[in-house]
Design an enzyme around this catalytic site. Sequence first.
Site, mmCIF file in Angstrom:
data_model
loop_
_atom_site.group_PDB
_atom_site.id
_atom_site.type_symbol
_atom_site.label_atom_id
_atom_site.label_comp_id
_atom_site.label_asym_id
_atom_site.label_seq_id
_atom_site.Cartn_x
_atom_site.Cartn_y
_atom_site.Cartn_z
ATOM 1 C CG PHE A 280 -2.017 -1.011 1.167
ATOM 2 C CD1 PHE A 280 -3.262 -0.687 0.652
ATOM 3 C CD2 PHE A 280 -1.803 -2.301 1.621
ATOM 4 C CE1 PHE A 280 -4.278 -1.629 0.591
ATOM 5 C CE2 PHE A 280 -2.811 -3.249 1.567
ATOM 6 C CZ PHE A 280 -4.056 -2.918 1.045
ATOM 7 C CD GLU A 281 0.439 6.643 -2.987
ATOM 8 O OE1 GLU A 281 0.832 7.814 -3.056
ATOM 9 O OE2 GLU A 281 -0.591 6.218 -3.552
#
Length: 248
Positions: free
Chosen positions: A41-42
Amino acid sequence: MVVAASREIEDNSTVVVGTGAPCAASMLAQKVHAPGLFIMFEAGGIAPILPTMPISVGDSRTMYRGIKNGSMFDVMEFCQKGLVDYCFLGGAQIDMYGNLNSTMIGDDIQRPKVRFPGSGGANDLASNSWRTLVVTPQDKRRFTNNLHFLTTPGFLTGPGAREAAGLPADTGPYKVITNLAVMCFDKETCRMKVESIHEGVSKEEVIENCGFELLMDDEIPTTHPPADEELRVLREEVDPTKMIIGRG
């Protein structure tokens, strides 16, 4: 859309996802056929075993049983090193070469008619990941060659354009999964091509809901419908509150 997207991800591959349908697709893949899927996830959650649906890329669930609670720098570094097989993206507009607009609608950037969130990490991910997967509803407003802003590069203007712009060779858009069909990209022209049409949808509907000419063969297969187990896991384990798949 979620089931079709999940099937594009194979076991032991790496994928960067956001929230929404891409997260649901990745969770479904991890639970059904890709237990070794390496999800990132970013905001920095790296390789979690997702327990329930996160509501943002910074949700603590994106780090559950992960190998690292990292940062955006870690995820972008993985992309730049060529370690990300897939990234999931969306946008307000997409053209025949897979270029995306998630910035604005209008012709004046200072006073747009509609202002969207912008790139975030989308440009970085699509520029450096090996394959970009786009999940989006299909209609003529979204599928258009009149992009009001080019936020994220697909194949830009066609064959060789990505490489000429300095982007890594053999990267770029891979599949576009809509509510009507699954699209791929023709290797010679880099244009969007219909790969399969969902059950109950006609070829005419796919054509009518696209603002540019789609490449297609004379005979187009039907997208393999969701299996009972895929639907059970999606409804009972991935999204039991119907946050993504809706209550209809």
